[in-house]
Scaffold this active site. Structure first.
Site, PDB file in Angstrom:
ATOM      1  NE  ARG A  52       3.120  -5.368   6.685  1.00 42.52           N
ATOM      2  CZ  ARG A  52       4.308  -4.878   7.052  1.00 42.52           C
ATOM      3  NH1 ARG A  52       4.954  -4.030   6.265  1.00 42.52           N
ATOM      4  NH2 ARG A  52       4.844  -5.214   8.204  1.00 42.52           N
ATOM      5  CE  LYS A 151       6.496  -8.720   8.303  1.00 40.70           C
ATOM      6  NZ  LYS A 151       7.896  -8.756   7.855  1.00 40.70           N
ATOM      7  CD  GLU A 184      12.039  -5.425   0.481  1.00 40.20           C
ATOM      8  OE1 GLU A 184      11.576  -4.748   1.408  1.00 40.20           O
ATOM      9  OE2 GLU A 184      11.488  -6.454   0.036  1.00 40.20           O
TER      10      GLU A 184
HETATM   11  N1  PMP Z   1      11.221  -5.352   3.903  1.00 44.78           N
HETATM   12  C1  PMP Z   1      11.223  -6.610   4.363  1.00 44.78           C
HETATM   13  C2  PMP Z   1      11.633  -7.709   3.453  1.00 44.78           C
HETATM   14  C3  PMP Z   1      10.843  -6.887   5.681  1.00 44.78           C
HETATM   15  O1  PMP Z   1      10.841  -8.121   6.148  1.00 44.78           O
HETATM   16  C4  PMP Z   1      10.467  -5.812   6.521  1.00 44.78           C
HETATM   17  C5  PMP Z   1      10.017  -6.062   7.927  1.00 44.78           C
HETATM   18  N2  PMP Z   1      11.013  -6.629   8.725  1.00 44.78           N
HETATM   19  C6  PMP Z   1      10.514  -4.507   6.006  1.00 44.78           C
HETATM   20  C7  PMP Z   1      10.874  -4.317   4.676  1.00 44.78           C
HETATM   21  C8  PMP Z   1      10.136  -3.336   6.828  1.00 44.78           C
HETATM   22  O2  PMP Z   1       8.743  -3.337   7.074  1.00 44.78           O
HETATM   23  P1  PMP Z   1       8.125  -2.726   8.391  1.00 44.78           P
HETATM   24  O3  PMP Z   1       8.566  -1.313   8.444  1.00 44.78           O
HETATM   25  O4  PMP Z   1       6.648  -2.857   8.219  1.00 44.78           O
HETATM   26  O5  PMP Z   1       8.646  -3.518   9.536  1.00 44.78           O
END
Ligand code: PMP
Length: 310
Positions: A52, A151, A184
């Site tokens: 990622r 990200k 989300e």
């Molecule tokens: N959505 C956002 C906006 C995030 O910043 C994150 C990570 N903190 C997630 C979802 C969850 O992603 P991950 O499971 O890869 O940590």
């Protein structure tokens, strides 16, 4: 004792881990990052996190001057230098120092750093009781502007939402996308359960495709639980049997109240707990070992702590 930080090819004490005020990561949020966890002497889903990171970098046209194998070694070696087996890891690649203009072409060398620290987002009792969250007025960025799937260091969209959550006195907030579908949370993905089906918004809803999210879906499918990635509205959340959030820092946390509505019976749901337990088991065995040759012993009391059998 202070931490040892990896910064641009060197391991330095944290007080010497400083970056330029001309770094475009600082000036413009121009860069990418990952939040990763180490459990029981292994780095959980490290390959997925590196994939990622490099995908995010590709989209913002940031050439990372290390191979994925080298970056993996950076993470493992930083943990070793700090003698850590359980940690929260922050891996950052910024555009690097340039001039005061926006132009990324003026930044010849990316800044790379890796911090291995700890994090506890929520107290243990919140996992038992479940979270209360609200929906905020801030909408998730549209993909055509600042794609949530990247990200990037530009988290102002999420911070706006976090400020609204703070003002309302709740620890997390749900963001809708521009069309009004549930996207989300500020730093977590969202799941609902309805009639035995596990449902989460698809990547195109305007979300970060969480690695915890993908892991939870994988675990559910392996258990024979039907999983759907589909658009849904707040109404679906309010009438869900269960709801929970997922993220590297939070892992999976039950969510029992949304915008004043109790979800299901207002207590963490059965499927939620089944998935959380399976997720915690997986953290004992997944990912490269920090100390190669060491069989990462799971805790002897089988409670998911990090006693490592000692
Ligand atoms: N959505 C956002 C906006 C995030 O910043 C994150 C990570 N903190 C997630 C979802 C969850 O992603 P991950 O499971 O890869 O940590």
């Amino acid at each position: 004792m202070g931490l040892i930080i990896f910064l641009n090819g060197e391991f330095v004490p944290e007080e010497r881990a400083v970056v330029s005020v001309f770094d475009h990561g600082l000036l413009y949020g121009d860069g990418v990052f990952e939040g990763i966890r180490a459990y029981y002497g292994r780095v959980f889903k490290l390959g997925d996190h590196l994939d990622r990171l490099y995908e995010s970098a590709r989209t913002i046209m940031l050439q990372i001057p290390l191979s994925k194998a080298e970056m993996q070694e950076v993470v493992l070696e930083t943990l070793r230098r700090n003698n850590q087996r359980d940690a929260y890891i922050r891996l950052v690649v910024s555009r690097g120092a340039g001039d005061l203009g926006l132009d990324p072409q003026k930044c010849p060398r990316p800044t790379i750093f890796c911090i291995t620290a700890t994090i506890q987002l929520y107290p243990d009792e919140l996992y038992e009781k479940g979270l209360e969250v609200i929906t905020v007025s801030t909408r998730r960025n549209i993909a055509e502007a600042c794609n949530p799937r990247v990200k990037s260091l530009n988290y102002l969209n999420n911070i706006y939402a976090k400020i609204e959550a703070n003002l309302a006195g709740v620890p997390e907030a749900i963001l809708l996308n521009a069309e009004g579908y549930v996207a989300e949370a500020t730093g977590d993905n969202i799941f609902i359960v309805k009639n035995g089906v596990l449902i989460t918004p698809p990547a195109y809803a305007g979300i970060l495709e969480g690695i915890t999210r993908n892991t939870i879906m994988e675990i559910a499918r392996r258990k024979g639980i039907p999983v759907e990635e589909k658009l849904f509205t707040l109404h679906d959340v309010y009438i869900a049997d269960e709801c929970f959030m997922t993220g590297t820092a939070a892992e999976a946390i039950p969510t029992v109240k949304v915008d004043g509505r109790l979800i299901g019976n207002g207590r963490p749901g059965e499927m939620t707990w089944e998935l959380i337990k399976a997720f915690r088991e997986l953290t004992k065995v997944d990912g490269p070992l920090i100390y190669p040759g060491e069989a990462a012993a799971a805790c002897s009391c089988n409670c998911g702590c990090s006693c490592r059998g000692e």
